[in-house]
Design a protein around this motif. Structure first.
Motif, PDB file in Angstrom:
ATOM      1  N   ASP A   1       0.684  -1.400  -0.022  1.00 34.72           N
ATOM      2  CA  ASP A   1      -0.011   0.020  -0.031  1.00 34.72           C
ATOM      3  C   ASP A   1       0.761   1.242  -0.046  1.00 34.72           C
ATOM      4  O   ASP A   1       0.229   2.447  -0.540  1.00 34.72           O
ATOM      5  N   THR A   2       2.080   1.264   0.362  1.00 34.89           N
ATOM      6  CA  THR A   2       3.102   2.236   0.317  1.00 34.89           C
ATOM      7  C   THR A   2       4.324   1.895  -0.406  1.00 34.89           C
ATOM      8  O   THR A   2       4.627   0.763  -0.554  1.00 34.89           O
ATOM      9  N   TRP A   3       5.120   3.032  -0.913  1.00 37.39           N
ATOM     10  CA  TRP A   3       6.299   2.747  -1.516  1.00 37.39           C
ATOM     11  C   TRP A   3       7.078   2.074  -0.557  1.00 37.39           C
ATOM     12  O   TRP A   3       8.038   1.207  -0.839  1.00 37.39           O
TER      13      TRP A   3
ATOM     14  N   PRO B   1      26.900  -7.245  -0.314  1.00 33.12           N
ATOM     15  CA  PRO B   1      26.947  -6.742   1.049  1.00 33.12           C
ATOM     16  C   PRO B   1      25.799  -6.401   1.605  1.00 33.12           C
ATOM     17  O   PRO B   1      25.042  -5.169   1.837  1.00 33.12           O
ATOM     18  N   ASP B   2      25.047  -7.603   2.224  1.00 37.07           N
ATOM     19  CA  ASP B   2      23.721  -7.654   2.716  1.00 37.07           C
ATOM     20  C   ASP B   2      23.409  -6.475   3.906  1.00 37.07           C
ATOM     21  O   ASP B   2      22.613  -5.980   3.987  1.00 37.07           O
ATOM     22  N   ASP B   3      24.465  -6.739   4.630  1.00 36.50           N
ATOM     23  CA  ASP B   3      24.476  -5.758   5.872  1.00 36.50           C
ATOM     24  C   ASP B   3      24.444  -4.223   5.522  1.00 36.50           C
ATOM     25  O   ASP B   3      23.379  -3.433   6.186  1.00 36.50           O
ATOM     26  N   GLY B   4      25.125  -3.822   4.616  1.00 37.47           N
ATOM     27  CA  GLY B   4      25.049  -2.549   4.121  1.00 37.47           C
ATOM     28  C   GLY B   4      24.039  -2.043   3.395  1.00 37.47           C
ATOM     29  O   GLY B   4      23.212  -0.997   3.427  1.00 37.47           O
ATOM     30  N   VAL B   5      23.335  -3.053   2.807  1.00 39.16           N
ATOM     31  CA  VAL B   5      22.142  -2.816   1.860  1.00 39.16           C
ATOM     32  C   VAL B   5      20.939  -2.603   2.968  1.00 39.16           C
ATOM     33  O   VAL B   5      20.145  -1.798   2.807  1.00 39.16           O
ATOM     34  N   ARG B   6      21.157  -3.447   4.100  1.00 43.40           N
ATOM     35  CA  ARG B   6      20.005  -3.321   5.067  1.00 43.40           C
ATOM     36  C   ARG B   6      20.011  -2.105   5.705  1.00 43.40           C
ATOM     37  O   ARG B   6      18.864  -1.458   5.963  1.00 43.40           O
ATOM     38  N   ALA B   7      21.217  -1.647   5.961  1.00 45.46           N
ATOM     39  CA  ALA B   7      21.221  -0.476   6.913  1.00 45.46           C
ATOM     40  C   ALA B   7      20.961   0.612   6.117  1.00 45.46           C
ATOM     41  O   ALA B   7      20.322   1.521   6.597  1.00 45.46           O
ATOM     42  N   ALA B   8      21.394   0.629   4.878  1.00 44.30           N
ATOM     43  CA  ALA B   8      20.986   1.788   3.971  1.00 44.30           C
ATOM     44  C   ALA B   8      19.570   1.989   3.931  1.00 44.30           C
ATOM     45  O   ALA B   8      18.677   3.025   3.942  1.00 44.30           O
TER      46      ALA B   8
ATOM     47  N   ALA C   1      12.498   6.539   5.676  1.00 45.82           N
ATOM     48  CA  ALA C   1      11.451   7.966   6.017  1.00 45.82           C
ATOM     49  C   ALA C   1      11.372   8.412   4.588  1.00 45.82           C
ATOM     50  O   ALA C   1      10.332   9.113   4.258  1.00 45.82           O
ATOM     51  N   CYS C   2      12.407   8.665   3.847  1.00 41.48           N
ATOM     52  CA  CYS C   2      12.343   9.345   2.777  1.00 41.48           C
ATOM     53  C   CYS C   2      11.538   8.616   1.593  1.00 41.48           C
ATOM     54  O   CYS C   2      10.779   9.324   0.643  1.00 41.48           O
ATOM     55  N   LEU C   3      11.406   7.238   1.750  1.00 39.11           N
ATOM     56  CA  LEU C   3      10.405   6.568   0.960  1.00 39.11           C
ATOM     57  C   LEU C   3       8.897   7.048   1.041  1.00 39.11           C
ATOM     58  O   LEU C   3       8.273   6.761   0.136  1.00 39.11           O
ATOM     59  N   ASP C   4       8.609   7.461   2.279  1.00 30.43           N
ATOM     60  CA  ASP C   4       7.178   7.896   2.519  1.00 30.43           C
ATOM     61  C   ASP C   4       6.832   9.153   1.701  1.00 30.43           C
ATOM     62  O   ASP C   4       5.474   9.452   1.904  1.00 30.43           O
ATOM     63  N   GLU C   5       8.021   9.841   1.243  1.00 33.14           N
ATOM     64  CA  GLU C   5       7.494  10.821   0.690  1.00 33.14           C
ATOM     65  C   GLU C   5       6.994  10.750  -0.720  1.00 33.14           C
ATOM     66  O   GLU C   5       6.196  11.671  -1.477  1.00 33.14           O
ATOM     67  N   VAL C   6       7.071   9.388  -1.224  1.00 30.17           N
ATOM     68  CA  VAL C   6       6.346   9.117  -2.567  1.00 30.17           C
ATOM     69  C   VAL C   6       4.836   8.345  -2.194  1.00 30.17           C
ATOM     70  O   VAL C   6       4.556   7.534  -1.636  1.00 30.17           O
ATOM     71  N   ILE C   7       3.952   9.587  -2.528  1.00 29.69           N
ATOM     72  CA  ILE C   7       2.470   9.269  -1.991  1.00 29.69           C
ATOM     73  C   ILE C   7       1.434   8.621  -2.948  1.00 29.69           C
ATOM     74  O   ILE C   7       0.575   8.132  -2.753  1.00 29.69           O
TER      75      ILE C   7
ATOM     76  N   GLU D   1      16.711  16.682  -0.874  1.00 23.77           N
ATOM     77  CA  GLU D   1      17.673  15.632  -0.079  1.00 23.77           C
ATOM     78  C   GLU D   1      17.030  14.208   0.070  1.00 23.77           C
ATOM     79  O   GLU D   1      17.551  13.148  -0.309  1.00 23.77           O
ATOM     80  N   GLY D   2      15.679  14.204   0.126  1.00 29.35           N
ATOM     81  CA  GLY D   2      14.864  12.740   0.071  1.00 29.35           C
ATOM     82  C   GLY D   2      15.006  12.199  -1.455  1.00 29.35           C
ATOM     83  O   GLY D   2      15.151  11.100  -1.529  1.00 29.35           O
ATOM     84  N   GLY D   3      14.895  12.935  -2.414  1.00 34.38           N
ATOM     85  CA  GLY D   3      14.776  12.726  -3.771  1.00 34.38           C
ATOM     86  C   GLY D   3      16.219  12.006  -4.030  1.00 34.38           C
ATOM     87  O   GLY D   3      16.293  10.852  -4.705  1.00 34.38           O
ATOM     88  N   GLN D   4      17.185  12.819  -3.801  1.00 28.00           N
ATOM     89  CA  GLN D   4      18.717  12.231  -4.049  1.00 28.00           C
ATOM     90  C   GLN D   4      18.813  10.840  -3.176  1.00 28.00           C
ATOM     91  O   GLN D   4      19.409   9.896  -3.895  1.00 28.00           O
ATOM     92  N   ALA D   5      18.392  10.995  -1.911  1.00 30.32           N
ATOM     93  CA  ALA D   5      18.564   9.418  -1.225  1.00 30.32           C
ATOM     94  C   ALA D   5      17.589   8.321  -1.961  1.00 30.32           C
ATOM     95  O   ALA D   5      18.265   7.287  -2.145  1.00 30.32           O
ATOM     96  N   ARG D   6      16.513   8.713  -2.441  1.00 33.69           N
ATOM     97  CA  ARG D   6      15.634   7.733  -3.322  1.00 33.69           C
ATOM     98  C   ARG D   6      16.361   7.279  -4.521  1.00 33.69           C
ATOM     99  O   ARG D   6      16.398   5.998  -4.945  1.00 33.69           O
TER     100      ARG D   6
END
Length: 325
Positions: free
Chosen positions: A156-158, A181-188, A194-200, A274-279
């Motif tokens: 239901d959400t991005w 690098p599973d740990d790095g991927v999950r950490a990222a 939170a920035c994923l919630d910007e996609v509504i 900033e959120g867009g760059q992270a996404r």
């Protein structure tokens, strides 16, 4: 290769009989996933038959139900301004062929990557590609994630859908013995969730708009066809920039973004935050995982496989570094 299927010509002609009397069948090159065949009918018309083998043993999770997605997205985009082919016939029964089948009209033009064009011509087409993205992104999607229920990668959400997508990609890599690098991927993912919630609202994102999937009228220098919608995701529009330049770690192509802006799109606005760059980097991280893993799943070999995996791994490292992980 994964998904490829060699059909008995007589059976294929029988399947195509509702469309006319088949005079010739010609296997098309260029694909690494499905099998494409050009059918020529007695009246001179042509169609493209795309087949994906029913055996899903060598598929990534996101590829399950993939040809059904192609047919569905062609239908969704039919009146959007995106020049997709009309679906003429489908067969997902697997009774006559041990494969899923989608038949579409034959597009005009030539594949962009087969043309010898100058820099200015390339820039013109990249700007038009940006406008094509805009048209697709305006189409309403019912939820986030992959359209095919078989993949189980929707939400239901991005944030929910993207989390499932990343987890499935890591699980596929683990199943095939591909170190990541599973740990790095999950950490990222956790650090930037939170920035994923910007996609509504989910956009229709082709996610594979490299020049091989774009047909061009060379005389008029315009895009006349978009194919291979099977990897479409209902997603953050930024994922289309990644799919168009799958092996790039550089900033998104300025001409594509400019074309999107000129057509009223939002990519430039998203990239300015900033959120867009992270996404963007999260999407690149995800795409790089798919590319690294499919080298093994699809059995790529030789120098091509080495370049493919090395480049994708470098892009994965770059995305994680930019995400602070």
């Amino acid at each position: 290769m994964t998904g490829r299927y060699e059909a008995d010509p007589a059976t294929l002609k029988d399947l195509l009989a509702p469309l006319g009397d088949v005079q010739a069948l010609e296997t098309l090159g260029g694909g690494t996933f499905a099998t494409a065949v050009r059918a020529t009918f007695a009246d001179g018309s042509r169609s493209v038959v795309k087949m994906v083998a029913a055996d899903t043993g060598r598929m990534s999770t996101y590829e399950k139900g993939i040809l059904g997605t192609e047919a569905r997205i062609f239908g969704m985009l039919a009146d959007s301004g995106v020049p997709v082919p009309r679906v003429q016939l489908t067969d997902f029964t697997r009774t006559r062929l041990a494969a899923d089948v989608v038949v579409t009209e034959h597009l005009p033009g030539a594949a962009w990557n087969d043309l010898s064009l100058g820099d200015d011509e390339q820039r013109t087409l990249r700007r038009e590609l940006g406008a094509v993205m805009t048209a697709a992104h305006r189409v309403t999607a019912p939820h986030f994630g992959y359209p095919a229920p078989e993949s189980g990668l929707s939400g239901d959400t991005w944030r929910e859908a993207f989390g499932l997508m990343v987890s499935a990609a890591l699980a596929d890599a683990d199943r095939w013995g591909v170190p990541l690098p599973d740990d790095g991927v999950r950490a990222a993912l956790a650090a930037h969730a939170a920035c994923l919630d910007e996609v509504i609202a989910p956009a229709v994102v082709h996610a594979d708009l490299w020049p091989g999937n774009v047909f061009v009228d060379e005389t008029e220098l315009r895009i006349v066809g978009i194919i291979d919608t099977e990897r479409t995701v209902w997603a953050d529009p930024l994922l289309d920039l990644v799919g168009a330049e799958q092996f790039s770690a550089a900033p998104p192509d300025e001409d594509i973004v400019a074309g999107d802006t000129a057509a009223g799109g939002v990519l430039a606005d998203l990239l300015s935050t900033e959120g867009g760059q992270a996404r963007l980097h999260l999407c690149r991280m995800y795409y790089a995982i798919l590319l690294v893993t499919e080298v093994t799943i699809r059995g790529y070999e030789g120098d091509f496989a080495v370049w493919y995996e090395t480049t994708a791994r470098a892009n994965l490292d770059s995305a994680l570094e930019r995400l602070g992980c």
